[in-house]
Design a protein around this motif. Structure first.
Motif, mmCIF file in Angstrom:
data_model
loop_
_atom_site.group_PDB
_atom_site.id
_atom_site.type_symbol
_atom_site.label_atom_id
_atom_site.label_comp_id
_atom_site.label_asym_id
_atom_site.label_seq_id
_atom_site.Cartn_x
_atom_site.Cartn_y
_atom_site.Cartn_z
ATOM 1 N N ARG A 95 -5.176 -3.376 -0.287
ATOM 2 C CA ARG A 95 -3.786 -3.136 -0.719
ATOM 3 C C ARG A 95 -3.130 -4.456 -1.097
ATOM 4 N NH1 ARG A 95 -1.794 1.883 0.153
ATOM 5 N NH2 ARG A 95 -2.798 3.141 1.755
ATOM 6 N N CYS A 224 -7.246 1.230 3.953
ATOM 7 C CA CYS A 224 -7.015 2.254 2.930
ATOM 8 C C CYS A 224 -8.317 2.954 2.564
ATOM 9 C CB CYS A 224 -6.341 1.661 1.701
ATOM 10 S SG CYS A 224 -7.193 0.256 1.002
ATOM 11 N N SER A 274 -4.647 5.636 3.613
ATOM 12 C CA SER A 274 -4.259 6.367 2.400
ATOM 13 C C SER A 274 -4.262 7.868 2.627
ATOM 14 C CB SER A 274 -5.213 6.019 1.249
ATOM 15 O OG SER A 274 -5.225 4.638 1.017
#
Length: 405
Positions: A95, A224, A274
């Motif tokens: 990210r 994520c 996520s």
């Protein structure tokens, strides 16, 4: 610790190169060591060590730094790598994109980070990485000619099936990424090598963090995406084609949630940061204002802040993630029987007690009672684990500093 070396026979040039690499690696690992110390740790003959060390000093790679302690007799002259003889770049794309410049001992000289434009095309991501590299070089004032290699950590690529529409970080940009194209682009200031971020997290913790004194462990990257790096006998296991450790694509629910890899019910769809955001947005429970905010800006810090401020729906997904990840970790533990499992990534960093829940869950599903004696801990390098591992990957291309498959 002495290296268990097999006798190398054959081409003399190859043997000299191997011996040189071994001596450099041993000096780096020890920070400071005498010639007799090199003899003890490498099993090379002292005349061979004397000759190679003299050459390394002439080349400006190694320096004598004074006298060491003696148990009797003359004090030995200590050797160190010359800190400014060469430099390495580490890049980690998550990210946040992290970029560091290190010296030959792995010390960070300069660093930079920025939010990753993960929904962009590869050209934009490449530009972002190159800008970060330019910034760390400029900040350091290092001679660019002394930068020997760059290691770059990237998300998974070349997924199982082609999926035209799925809302997941990095999918569009990295699905068909070919590292060879970037290697041959001529846009980097030095040669580059690529590896999955989870494996680099393992390298980072192995060389600089929580696994520094452990040659057998599993690093689970809970971010994520979900992945794993496996270190066995001090060697990073990468598999035949370099894709070992795709732990996040273990199926945990038959015909479950669709994953960008082409499978259904992958662990990553239930445990990654996520997936937690995506599932929370679709849940009937939870703060509608937070959901709108997360649709516009899927920031995991916003999600966790709400979860630990009283949003029970958000907290439920975090705790469920830790429990499911623990069951997945138990599968790895049953298979590899490591003494140590490290949980890294943004989930243990941003979610208090996350690793403890993972550990409790895992230990309910470990098959043999004796295997329960292992330690399950959080990583010590936090968001620097993968980028430190990327720099180590770069060093490995020059010094064989870490053993790769």
């Amino acid at each position: 610790m002495p290296h268990n070396r097999k006798m190398v026979t054959g081409n003399s040039v190859f043997i000299r190169k191997m011996n040189r690499s071994l001596i450099l690696k041993t000096i780096i690992e020890n920070k400071s060591i005498s010639r007799s110390g090199l003899e003890a740790q490498t099993s090379l003959a002292l005349p061979t060590i004397m000759r190679i060390v003299s050459i390394l000093i002439e080349e400006g790679l190694v320096v004598e730094v004074g006298k060491g302690d003696s148990s009797g007799g003359r004090k030995p002259t200590m050797l160190e790598m010359k800190s400014d003889c060469m430099y390495f770049i580490g890049v980690s794309v998550q990210r946040v994109t992290h970029v560091i410049l290190t010296d030959v001992s792995g010390n960070i000289i300069s660093g930079y980070h920025c939010d990753t434009t993960y929904d962009a095309k590869l050209e934009s991501l490449l530009k972002q990485i190159l800008e970060g590299i330019d910034i760390v070089i400029s900040q350091s004032k290092v001679d660019p000619s002394k930068i020997k290699y760059a290691g770059i950590g990237i998300p998974g690529t070349k997924f199982k099936h082609e999926i035209t529409s799925i809302d997941f970080p990095f999918y569009n940009a990295w699905a068909d990424f070919d590292p060879l194209e970037w290697k041959e682009s001529g846009k980097f200031p030095c040669p580059v090598e690529f590896e999955n971020v989870a494996k680099l997290g393992a390298l980072g913790e192995f060389l600089f963090g929580a696994a520094k004194n452990c040659s057998n462990f599993i690093y689970i990257f809970a971010d994520c995406g979900i992945g794993a790096g496996i270190v066995a006998d001090g060697k990073l296991f990468t598999g035949v084609n370099g894709v070992a450790g795709e732990f996040g694509h273990t199926v945990v629910e038959l015909n479950g949630r669709i994953c960008y890899c082409g499978n259904k019910g992958c662990l990553e769809m239930y445990c990654s940061s996520s997936s937690l955001i995506n599932r929370f947005i679709l849940d009937e429970q939870g703060d509608p204002v937070l959901k709108r905010k997360l649709r516009d800006t899927p920031d995991f810090s916003i999600f966790t802040s709400s979860a630990y401020s009283g949003d029970q729906a958000a907290l439920k997904y975090i705790e469920e993630s830790a429990n499911v990840l623990g069951l997945g970790a138990a599968g790895l533990i049953n298979m590899f029987n490591p003494p140590l499992v490290i949980i890294g990534g943004e989930l243990p960093q941003k979610c208090p007690g996350y690793t403890e829940i993972v550990a409790r869950s895992a230990k309910t599903a470990i098959f043999r009672e004796c295997a329960n004696k292992l330690s399950i801990i959080s990583g010590s390098l936090n968001d620097k684990a993968t980028v430190r591992g990327a720099a180590a990957l770069a060093m490995a291309q020059v010094f064989d500093h870490v053993r790769l498959n």
